[in-house]
Scaffold this active site. Structure first.
Site, mmCIF file in Angstrom:
data_model
loop_
_atom_site.group_PDB
_atom_site.id
_atom_site.type_symbol
_atom_site.label_atom_id
_atom_site.label_comp_id
_atom_site.label_asym_id
_atom_site.label_seq_id
_atom_site.Cartn_x
_atom_site.Cartn_y
_atom_site.Cartn_z
ATOM 1 N N CYS A 1 28.160 -43.753 -2.433
ATOM 2 C CA CYS A 1 28.123 -45.219 -2.596
ATOM 3 C C CYS A 1 28.083 -45.928 -1.249
ATOM 4 C CB CYS A 1 29.329 -45.733 -3.386
ATOM 5 S SG CYS A 1 29.340 -45.198 -5.078
ATOM 6 N N ASN A 2 27.592 -45.256 -0.221
ATOM 7 C CA ASN A 2 27.520 -45.895 1.103
ATOM 8 C C ASN A 2 26.121 -45.657 1.666
ATOM 9 O OD1 ASN A 2 27.710 -46.623 3.819
ATOM 10 N ND2 ASN A 2 29.837 -45.980 3.985
#
Ligand SMILES: Cc1ncc(COP(=O)(O)O)c(C=O)c1O
Length: 500
Positions: free
Chosen positions: A406-407
């Protein structure tokens, strides 16, 4: 197996441990964690599990569950929105937990409020939807951020604020402070300006400098510090640094409970938030005929509906648990293990001399925590499919995380992806997933997207690290195709196995 059900260490492990202890003698000072692991987390070693996803979520001790269970069994708790006996007892516990959170983070009295949320994402959403973004104002965030911080840009955009990213330097993946300064200086101080960054990267483990908080505030910015990946192994002292907003999830700190996070809001910044709606629990008064409502003050105005009131008392228990271990002890332990892991991974070579691992971000422990993003390569330099690596690790009882965590911004910078690469990836259309995107990148000169993440935390021990290194060594001289094909797919962040 020994009578305790725990496998004895191999001679190779003992030898490696001796070398490790000689190199990092301060690790011996953390021995109380080994004792606690044996007593309170025995399930790990009884089952031979090597847990290496502490940035995904920490692990709870049996004593936390026991204490919470006993508390629930001893008392009668009920919905806290009343004055009756059981409700008042619940409110008491919730407020105790709230005080313990503020005390744990050493918040100066009266300077912060603690809003209980579902998770860090819930905390971030509050800031996104209530911050008074406006035309002429800005939302500046670092390229290294979790998607729940990236997503705030949609609130900013919809309210007409400009959105800009502060880039990272390569290969260290640290904030380019000169470029950030330019962005901060460009603000119109008369407009609302919000700057967001993570105290520690959930991708690279980089600890970004906390003095950026004051640096931005002095230039007229409000600062959102995403502390979700930092607080599990570091002390955040709100009397030393005073961000306007802090987001975190408690399960990342001490494993249990899930479903409770927190937004810490500085009282001065609280006045700048405008809630776009109201709900049960957040109003002092509301009328249907009068079409009006009066929002409750302080944290109550943000706690929508009924709080997770049976879980919240477990936060106080968890914080006490963490205090009893000592965050400095955890930090020392994680630093020693991370240093060893970095050294061993960098030393891994195939027989032809090619390096086996590429680590994204800092390769020593200066200003970095225990989260490592890496990829593994075959003797010809071909990338090993990280999903297959995750699967093979699982077969050996090792839990890793793979993907982009999620980055996306940190990963894109790490791989040097360009605007053209992004356009090519997005041209896939509605079917684009990280896996599909990576295939497109592979066709564009062997670029990549996604990685393996190994993260250490409060119960990590030498054997965990050693077992992972031994697993990685097992891939020496193995060709990409020889390790087999992955049998699961990831769809919308959910792992789909064949037939599921
Ligand atoms: C740095 C960071 N911020 C925010 C989050 C979101 O946390 P949650 O999924 O608990 O809302 C995470 C989760 O991994 C994280 O690592």
């Amino acid at each position: 197996m020994s009578p305790s059900g725990v496998s004895p260490a191999s001679a190779a492990e003992d030898q490696a441990r001796a070398a490790f202890l000689q190199r990092y003698p301060e690790f011996a000072r953390t021995a109380r964690i080994d004792a606690l692991r044996a007593a309170d987390y025995s399930r790990l070693d009884v089952q031979g599990q090597v847990y290496l996803d502490y940035t995904g979520g920490s692990l709870y001790g049996e004593s936390q569950i026991r204490e919470h269970g006993e508390l629930l069994n001893r008392h009668v708790f009920s919905n806290p929105h009343s004055a009756n006996l059981t409700s008042a007892a619940t409110t008491d516990r919730v407020e105790r937990a709230r005080r313990s959170v503020l005390e744990y983070f050493n918040a100066p009295p009266g300077e912060y409020v603690a809003v209980f949320t579902l998770n860090a994402t819930g905390a971030l959403k509050h800031v996104g939807e209530s911050y008074a973004f406006a035309p002429g104002g800005r939302y500046v965030l670092t390229a290294d951020n979790h998607n729940s911080v990236n997503g705030i840009r949609e609130f900013a955009r919809s309210k007409g604020a400009a959105v800009e990213y502060a880039p990272l330097t390569t290969p260290d993946l640290r904030i380019d402070v000169r470029r950030l300064d330019d962005l901060l200086d460009a603000a119109d101080r008369t407009r609302p300006n919000l700057f967001a960054f993570p105290a520690q990267s959930n991708f690279s483990g980089v600890k970004h400098p906390l003095d950026l908080i004051e640096r931005a505030q002095k230039r007229g910015w409000d600062v959102l510090l995403d502390a979700a990946a930092f607080v599990p192994t570091n002390r955040l002292d709100l009397s030393a640094v005073r961000p306007d907003f802090v987001s975190l999830s408690f399960y990342k700190m001490f494993g249990y409970p899930t479903g409770v996070g927190c937004l810490l809001i500085r009282s001065l910044a609280l006045q700048k938030l405008v809630r776009p709606w109201y709900a049960g629990g957040t109003v002092n008064f509301a009328t249907v005929r009068g079409r009006a409502h009066l929002l409750a003050p302080r944290e109550a105005g943000f706690e929508d509906g009924t709080l997770s009131y049976l879980s919240i008392p477990a936060v106080e228990i968890g914080l006490r648990h963490l205090e009893s271990i000592g965050i400095d002890t955890i930090q020392t332990r994680v630093r020693c293990l991370t240093a060893w892991l970095l050294e061993r991974l960098l030393a891994l070579q195939h027989s032809n001399g090619r390096h086996m691992a590429r680590i994204y971000g800092p390769v020593d422990t200066t200003d970095r925590g225990g989260t490592l993003a890496l990829n593994l390569y075959d003797p010809d330099g071909h990338l090993l499919d990280y999903r297959r690596v995750e699967e093979l690790a699982s077969l050996q009882g090792i839990s890793l995380r793979t993907g982009c965590f999620c980055n996306p911004g940190a990963g894109e910078t790490a791989e040097g992806l360009t605007d053209d690469d992004m356009r090519a990836g997005l041209a896939v259309g509605a079917d684009v997933t990280l896996h599909r995107f990576r295939e497109v990148m592979q066709q564009r000169g062997g670029k990549n997207a996604g990685a393996i993440r190994v993260s250490l935390g409060l119960m990590s021990n030498f054997a965990d690290v050693h077992r992972f290194i031994t697993f990685a060594e097992g891939l020496r001289d193995q060709a990409r195709l020889a390790i087999g094909a992955v049998s699961f797919d990831v769809d919308s962040c959910r792992v789909m196995r064949e037939g599921s």
